[in-house]
Scaffold this motif. Structure first.
Motif, PDB file in Angstrom:
ATOM      1  N   GLU A   1     -19.849 -28.973   9.318  1.00 47.89           N
ATOM      2  CA  GLU A   1     -18.728 -28.324   8.624  1.00 47.89           C
ATOM      3  C   GLU A   1     -17.907 -29.352   7.847  1.00 47.89           C
ATOM      4  O   GLU A   1     -17.441 -29.082   6.740  1.00 47.89           O
TER       5      GLU A   1
ATOM      6  N   GLN B   1      -5.536 -29.000   5.736  1.00 46.58           N
ATOM      7  CA  GLN B   1      -6.021 -28.498   4.455  1.00 46.58           C
ATOM      8  C   GLN B   1      -5.392 -27.158   4.122  1.00 46.58           C
ATOM      9  O   GLN B   1      -5.026 -26.390   5.002  1.00 46.58           O
TER      10      GLN B   1
ATOM     11  N   GLU C   1     -16.799 -29.473   3.931  1.00 44.63           N
ATOM     12  CA  GLU C   1     -15.379 -29.356   3.559  1.00 44.63           C
ATOM     13  C   GLU C   1     -14.761 -30.668   3.094  1.00 44.63           C
ATOM     14  O   GLU C   1     -13.793 -30.667   2.328  1.00 44.63           O
TER      15      GLU C   1
ATOM     16  N   GLY D   1     -13.004 -27.955   9.555  1.00 42.88           N
ATOM     17  CA  GLY D   1     -13.970 -27.530  10.573  1.00 42.88           C
ATOM     18  C   GLY D   1     -14.367 -26.102  10.312  1.00 42.88           C
ATOM     19  O   GLY D   1     -14.066 -25.559   9.251  1.00 42.88           O
ATOM     20  N   GLY D   2     -15.075 -25.473  11.252  1.00 44.32           N
ATOM     21  CA  GLY D   2     -15.477 -24.085  11.039  1.00 44.32           C
ATOM     22  C   GLY D   2     -16.384 -23.570  12.121  1.00 44.32           C
ATOM     23  O   GLY D   2     -16.467 -24.147  13.213  1.00 44.32           O
TER      24      GLY D   2
ATOM     25  N   ARG E   1      -6.281 -23.715   2.970  1.00 48.62           N
ATOM     26  CA  ARG E   1      -7.519 -22.944   3.007  1.00 48.62           C
ATOM     27  C   ARG E   1      -7.575 -21.909   1.888  1.00 48.62           C
ATOM     28  O   ARG E   1      -6.569 -21.591   1.271  1.00 48.62           O
TER      29      ARG E   1
ATOM     30  N   HIS F   1     -12.642 -27.423  15.110  1.00 47.48           N
ATOM     31  CA  HIS F   1     -11.792 -28.033  14.082  1.00 47.48           C
ATOM     32  C   HIS F   1     -11.298 -29.383  14.582  1.00 47.48           C
ATOM     33  O   HIS F   1     -11.201 -29.593  15.790  1.00 47.48           O
TER      34      HIS F   1
HETATM   35 MG    MG Z   1     -13.384 -24.161   7.754  1.00 52.53          MG
END
Ligand code: MG
Ligand code: APR
Ligand code: MG
Length: 201
Positions: free
Chosen positions: A74, A46, A78, A57-58, A48, A22
């Motif tokens: 990611e 953000q 996003e 991120g992710g 979620r 992230h």
């Molecule tokens: Mg994410």
């Protein structure tokens, strides 16, 4: 290094671990709220899909991509634009607390910080609300962190009393301190106030 933290190399050596990356995107600004309260900096977070605040991120797969190219992928989903992330933007890596006692593989979270221009941040906000594939689905909207404290105590303290995913709240607090985005005394007051507010809700 603080306990629970790993170097990037140690983290990558764990083949059985899952990895998530992230990033905190931020910029300086001269803008003033109500024409008198300096905003000073823009930090992007953000809302979620799970109702928690977090950083964009992710999950990344280090067997198929580098941590940084996985994070860029990611961000494309996003935020709706390709943002290059480099190894120099890496801040730290640590084990996430196990989400359930039965979860088999441990999750390592990697945190990055990237400074941008105010106009680049605005471009990210525009793209995130229009072209991003995840908009309205995994990402409900981008939010800016209020870094000021108003007379009645509103601002940063109220923001910090929301609920955050994983260790996003401490990543935010440590980054604000480390990058000197909020004066330590003001941050301390906001943290104390946010804990009180949280206890009452
Ligand atoms: Mg994410
Ligand atoms: N600090 C620590 N952990 C975090 C942070 C953070 N700042 N942000 C997210 N996580 C954890 C989340 O709990 C999640 O388990 O990292 C994991 C992956 O992050 P996401 O951004 O949620 O992953 P992403 O790949 O964007 O979303 C894909 O992940 O949470 C699942 O089922 C969910 O479909 C979703 C999937
Ligand atoms: Mg994602």
């Amino acid at each position: 290094m603080a306990s629970g933290q790993l170097s990037r190399a140690e983290a990558l050596a764990c083949s059985g671990c899952r990895h998530a990356c992230h990033v905190m995107l931020y910029a300086d600004t001269k803008a003033q709220l109500f024409g008198r309260i300096p905003i000073k900096h823009i930090i992007l977070m953000q809302m979620r899909f799970d109702g928690l605040l977090g950083f964009p991120g992710g999950l990344v797969n280090p067997s198929e991509e580098t941590l940084e190219s996985g994070l860029s992928r990611e961000l494309s989903e996003e935020l709706g634009l390709a943002l290059p992330i480099s190894v120099e933007d890496h801040v730290d890596s640590c084990y996430a607390p196990p989400s359930s006692p039965s979860s088999s593989s441990r999750l390592i979270t990697h945190f990055y910080v990237k400074k941008m221009d105010e106009e680049q941040i605005r471009e990210v906000e525009r793209a995130a609300a229009s072209t991003a594939a995840d908009h309205g689905l995994e990402v409900l909207g981008m939010v800016r962190v209020p870094l000021y404290t108003m007379k009645g105590g509103g601002g940063l303290a109220s923001f910090l009393s929301h609920s955050f995913i994983g260790n996003a709240r401490s990543q935010l607090v440590h980054s604000m301190l480390r990058l000197n985005l909020v004066a330590p005394g003001e941050l301390h007051k906001a943290l104390t106030h946010s804990l009180k507010t949280h206890a009452h809700t």
